[in-house]
Design a protein around this motif. Structure first.
Motif, mmCIF file in Angstrom:
data_model
loop_
_atom_site.group_PDB
_atom_site.id
_atom_site.type_symbol
_atom_site.label_atom_id
_atom_site.label_comp_id
_atom_site.label_asym_id
_atom_site.label_seq_id
_atom_site.Cartn_x
_atom_site.Cartn_y
_atom_site.Cartn_z
ATOM 1 N N ASP A 60 38.566 47.000 45.822
ATOM 2 C CA ASP A 60 37.782 48.157 46.253
ATOM 3 C C ASP A 60 36.307 47.843 46.478
ATOM 4 N N PHE A 61 35.730 46.919 45.728
ATOM 5 C CA PHE A 61 34.306 46.621 45.845
ATOM 6 C C PHE A 61 34.020 45.447 46.776
ATOM 7 N N ILE A 62 34.792 44.393 46.667
ATOM 8 C CA ILE A 62 34.485 43.152 47.387
ATOM 9 C C ILE A 62 35.162 43.078 48.745
ATOM 10 N N ASN A 63 36.413 43.498 48.829
ATOM 11 C CA ASN A 63 37.195 43.336 50.060
ATOM 12 C C ASN A 63 38.159 44.521 50.208
ATOM 13 N N PRO A 64 37.631 45.722 50.529
ATOM 14 C CA PRO A 64 38.482 46.918 50.519
ATOM 15 C C PRO A 64 39.631 46.879 51.517
#
Length: 70
Positions: A60-64
């Motif tokens: 969710d934060f780095i590579n949604p």
């Protein structure tokens, strides 16, 4: 002291500061908020980011929009 500086949202800045090689990292935000991260945790964060990007894992934060789930 070593410093990396980035422009962030709301016309602010984020500075990553390190007083000595292999020392803790201080994250300073232009709104006055500071946070200390141990050298080991900083390396782990970079390794996690690299792993998620390399294997296109959804996070969710780095590579949604990653194609793979772990």
């Amino acid at each position: 002291m070593n410093k990396l500086e980035f422009l962030v949202n709301n016309n602010g800045t984020m500075q990553l500061l390190q007083n000595k090689c292999d020392g803790d990292v201080i994250i300073h935000m232009s709104d006055g908020e500071d946070m200390n991260i141990s050298n080991g945790d900083m390396v782990m964060l970079i390794n996690l980011y690299q792993y998620i990007k390399r294997y296109d894992i959804q996070n969710d934060f780095i590579n949604p929009y990653g194609k793979n789930r772990e």
